[in-house]
Design a protein around this motif. Structure first.
Motif, short mmCIF file in Angstrom:
data_model
loop_
_atom_site.label_atom_id
_atom_site.label_comp_id
_atom_site.label_asym_id
_atom_site.label_seq_id
_atom_site.Cartn_x
_atom_site.Cartn_y
_atom_site.Cartn_z
N GLY A 148 0.78 -1.28 0.03
CA GLY A 148 0.05 0.06 -0.32
C GLY A 148 0.97 1.29 -0.03
O GLY A 148 0.26 2.20 0.18
N GLY A 149 2.31 1.18 -0.15
CA GLY A 149 2.91 2.35 -0.16
C GLY A 149 2.77 2.95 -1.39
O GLY A 149 3.31 4.13 -1.35
N THR A 150 2.37 2.39 -2.37
CA THR A 150 2.30 3.08 -3.82
C THR A 150 1.00 2.90 -4.29
O THR A 150 0.19 2.02 -4.10
N GLN A 151 0.59 3.98 -5.06
CA GLN A 151 -0.94 3.81 -5.72
C GLN A 151 -0.60 3.88 -7.32
O GLN A 151 0.39 4.24 -8.11
N PRO A 152 -1.67 2.90 -7.91
CA PRO A 152 -2.82 2.27 -7.11
C PRO A 152 -2.49 1.04 -6.58
O PRO A 152 -1.27 0.36 -7.13
N ALA A 153 -2.85 0.64 -5.35
CA ALA A 153 -2.51 -0.54 -4.67
C ALA A 153 -3.60 -1.47 -5.10
O ALA A 153 -3.97 -2.57 -4.16
N GLY A 154 -4.25 -1.70 -6.21
CA GLY A 154 -4.96 -2.48 -6.60
C GLY A 154 -6.11 -1.87 -7.92
O GLY A 154 -6.23 -0.56 -8.09
N CYS A 155 -6.78 -2.77 -8.53
CA CYS A 155 -7.49 -2.27 -9.75
C CYS A 155 -8.47 -3.21 -10.07
O CYS A 155 -8.22 -4.43 -9.77
N ARG A 156 -9.65 -2.67 -10.54
CA ARG A 156 -10.58 -3.92 -11.62
C ARG A 156 -10.61 -3.72 -12.74
O ARG A 156 -10.45 -2.91 -13.52
N SER A 157 -10.25 -4.91 -13.47
CA SER A 157 -10.21 -5.25 -14.70
C SER A 157 -11.55 -5.18 -15.35
O SER A 157 -12.58 -5.18 -14.73
N ARG A 158 -11.68 -4.94 -16.76
CA ARG A 158 -12.89 -5.09 -17.35
C ARG A 158 -13.83 -6.17 -17.24
O ARG A 158 -15.05 -6.17 -17.31
N ASP A 159 -13.23 -7.42 -17.21
CA ASP A 159 -13.84 -8.72 -16.75
C ASP A 159 -14.36 -8.84 -15.29
O ASP A 159 -15.07 -9.65 -15.05
N GLY A 160 -14.19 -7.59 -14.47
CA GLY A 160 -14.74 -7.58 -13.18
C GLY A 160 -13.95 -8.26 -12.15
O GLY A 160 -14.14 -8.35 -10.79
N ARG A 161 -12.82 -8.68 -12.56
CA ARG A 161 -11.94 -9.55 -11.43
C ARG A 161 -11.00 -8.21 -10.93
O ARG A 161 -10.68 -7.15 -11.28
N LEU A 162 -10.47 -8.35 -9.53
CA LEU A 162 -9.76 -7.54 -9.01
C LEU A 162 -8.25 -7.92 -8.38
O LEU A 162 -8.12 -9.29 -8.35
N TRP A 163 -7.67 -7.00 -8.86
CA TRP A 163 -6.14 -7.32 -8.72
C TRP A 163 -5.66 -6.47 -7.59
O TRP A 163 -5.66 -5.38 -7.36
N PHE A 164 -4.63 -7.22 -6.60
CA PHE A 164 -4.09 -6.39 -5.35
C PHE A 164 -2.53 -7.10 -5.35
O PHE A 164 -2.35 -8.24 -5.53
N PRO A 165 -1.60 -6.07 -5.12
CA PRO A 165 -0.35 -6.32 -5.07
C PRO A 165 0.06 -6.93 -3.64
O PRO A 165 -0.76 -6.36 -2.68
N THR A 166 0.85 -7.92 -3.57
CA THR A 166 1.34 -8.22 -2.01
C THR A 166 2.89 -8.27 -2.17
O THR A 166 3.56 -7.98 -3.10
N VAL A 167 3.43 -8.55 -1.04
CA VAL A 167 5.01 -8.47 -0.64
C VAL A 167 5.56 -9.91 -1.42
O VAL A 167 6.78 -10.10 -1.55
N ASN A 168 4.65 -10.83 -1.74
CA ASN A 168 5.07 -11.98 -2.52
C ASN A 168 3.96 -12.26 -3.91
O ASN A 168 3.57 -13.41 -4.22
N GLY A 169 3.99 -11.39 -4.49
CA GLY A 169 3.44 -11.42 -5.74
C GLY A 169 1.94 -10.75 -5.92
O GLY A 169 1.56 -9.94 -5.29
N LEU A 170 1.40 -11.01 -7.03
CA LEU A 170 0.14 -10.37 -7.40
C LEU A 170 -1.08 -11.39 -6.98
O LEU A 170 -1.07 -12.47 -7.40
N VAL A 171 -2.20 -10.84 -6.42
CA VAL A 171 -3.38 -11.75 -6.06
C VAL A 171 -4.39 -11.25 -6.87
O VAL A 171 -4.90 -10.05 -7.03
#
Length: 539
Positions: A148-171
């Motif tokens: 959460g130190g940088t923005q955006p710290a997540g986003c929603r793609s056009r297909d409705g899926r939600l993407w969040f960065p972690t310290v060990n990869g992308l969720v």
């Protein structure tokens, strides 16, 4: 522009539908509108001044993720929510929304979702906690620590899926593919312990007074995500609200007061579906003997008796003190009456003689005047001795009989008075208090004979008997009607004094008088033959 912002460390920037620019900093939230900044902080309702994320939903409500909870800005008002209200985690890095109007938030403990309708229900008081659904390692995340130190710290793609960065990869999360677990977990109380003694959870129990610590062990079954089962418990009779136990499966209570209790525990699954019925265990805790009603009543009665006894003792001490003071006042009054009043009567007789002979026989008048002066000195001395409760000086110079005769001679002046003294049996020393009281009674009787009865003959008899002494004083005066004597009469006060002195000696006192037939005063005091002055002093 920096000076007009709440802080210079910028965390996030977003623009709302009205064209207002919102800037999140470490020191507050800024809104740039019409060419100027408006600053919002915790004083305005913000959950925390450190703002990490900004999201505007379809209803134009603004959501802010902060370091200490979630904030909503709607219709010019902030509302804050935190873990105290059921929020899964206070630190919120990013806020996204799915097609089902669920908010998805990333944090340093994982990702969790919250239905916006649940927030509305919470605001209206329909539910007591915010039903958050958390996702972590069990759901496939390699790490629960999101970035959460940088923005955006997540986003929603056009297909409705939600993407969040972690310290060990992308969720990535597909909300459409997630099905909620609506089955509440069954709750069971496994064991109850007090010391080394256990109780059957299925049966009510009566605990002894020695049960100082109670330990309740409980569990709930949820195969989907057992590590996410959360518990709340409450001891009815003690707790007013549910206690948040999180994942802890033990409750401990110490030093419970005696009474009836019911332990209740409930649990929720990984989708925050609660088993409201839960499990219960009813029990009663017996009191120690000093906690029983009868002991309190006994203690209150003991305190009351002690207080009453203390009050009675104080009252008795006060009464005894008052009695002593009253007795002393009565004694002084009697002594003053028997000394000063009798002395004044004798002085009056002498002064009458002075007045009668001042012209015809000045020498005799002067003699009577000297006697009156001597009587003044003698009366004052007697009054001092009486107040100090000392023996009369008249008894220091002779026995009782001679002291009574001397009293009559001092008071008779030139009056024709025949005074006779008769002593039956040899005279013997008497205890000082008896001798002094007999002298005062005799002096009062002689004074009354001269002052009121106008007697010409007075006979004084002392009978020293084996078991006592009797004193009889008779006169041939005019007598009086004893029942009709009023309290205002000085002679009556003298009679009261004689009665009181006789009572103090334990003597029998009798006064006989009739108009025109004289008066007789009789005092009989029980005194053994071996009672003497020395014996009394030693006693």
């Amino acid at each position: 522009m920096g000076g007009r912002l709440p802080g210079n460390l910028i965390r996030v920037i977003a623009q709302d539908r009205k064209g207002n620019l919102w800037v999140g900093t470490n020191d507050g939230l800024g809104r740039y509108q019409n060419g100027k900044f408006t600053v919002f902080t915790t004083r305005d309702g913000l959950a925390h001044n450190a703002v990490y994320s900004i999201y505007e939903d379809a209803q134009a409500a603004l959501w802010f993720g902060t370091q200490r909870g979630l904030s909503r800005y709607r219709e010019g008002k902030f509302t804050a929510y935190s873990s105290h209200d059921g929020l899964f985690q206070n630190v919120i890095f990013q806020i996204l929304e799915d097609d089902r109007q669920n908010l998805w938030m990333s944090s340093n403990r994982g990702i969790f979702s919250l239905a916006k309708q649940a927030v509305e229900d919470f605001d209206l008081g329909r539910i007591r906690t915010l039903p958050c659904v958390a996702y972590g390692l069990a759901e496939g995340m390699k790490s629960t620590q999101c970035e959460g130190g940088t923005q955006p710290a997540g986003c929603r793609s056009r297909d409705g899926r939600l993407w969040f960065p972690t310290v060990n990869g992308l969720v990535v999360i597909d909300p459409k593919a997630i099905t909620r677990n609506l089955r509440p977990p069954p709750v069971l109380i496994e064991q109850i312990y007090t010391g080394n003694q256990s109780f059957d959870p299925l049966l009510p129990a009566k605990l002894p007074p020695s049960a100082h610590e109670l330990r309740f062990h409980y569990t709930a079954l949820s195969l989907a995500a057992p590590e996410k089962v959360r518990f709340q418990y409450k001891l009815e009779g003690l707790d007013d609200k549910w206690v948040e136990a999180e994942t802890r499966r033990t409750a401990v209570y110490n030093q419970l007061p005696p009474g009836n209790y019911k332990f209740r525990v409930r649990a929720s699954n990984n989708n925050d579906v609660w088993n409201e019925a839960g499990a219960t265990f009813a029990f009663s805790l017996a009191p120690h003997f000093y906690q029983t009603t009868w002991f309190y009543c006994f203690g209150a009665a003991a305190v009351f008796v002690a207080a009453w006894g203390f009050h009675r003792r104080r009252m008795k001490l006060a009464h005894d003190k008052f009695t002593l003071v009253l007795a002393e006042r009565s004694r002084i009054a009697r002594e003053l009456h028997d000394t000063l009043a009798q002395g004044f009567a004798g002085i009056g007789f002498q002064l009458e003689a002075v007045a009668a002979k001042l012209t015809e026989a000045p020498a005799q008048a002067q003699q009577h005047l000297k006697v009156a002066l001597q009587m003044v000195r003698h009366s004052l001395a007697e009054a001092r001795r009486s107040v100090m409760n000392l023996r009369s000086a008249s008894l220091d110079n002779g026995d009782l009989g001679n002291a009574l005769v001397e009293t009559a001679r001092q008071m008779m002046a030139d009056k024709p008075l025949d005074v006779r003294l008769k002593i039956h049996a040899p005279a013997r020393p008497l205890p000082p208090h008896i001798e002094n009281n007999l002298l005062r009674i005799g002096q009062e009787a002689i004074t009354n004979s001269l002052k009121y009865a106008r007697a010409e003959k007075i006979c004084i008899e002392l009978d020293y008997q084996e078991q006592g002494v009797a004193m009889r004083i008779q006169d041939d005066g005019q007598g009086f009607d004893l029942p009709q004597l009023t309290a205002a009469n000085g002679a009556h006060f003298g009679l009261l004094g004689m009665h009181e002195r006789a009572r103090q000696m334990g003597a029998r006192f009798d006064v006989r008088s009739q108009p025109g037939r004289g008066t007789e005063v009789l005092v009989e005091v029980p005194v053994g033959p071996n009672h003497s002055h020395t014996d009394y002093d030693q006693a």
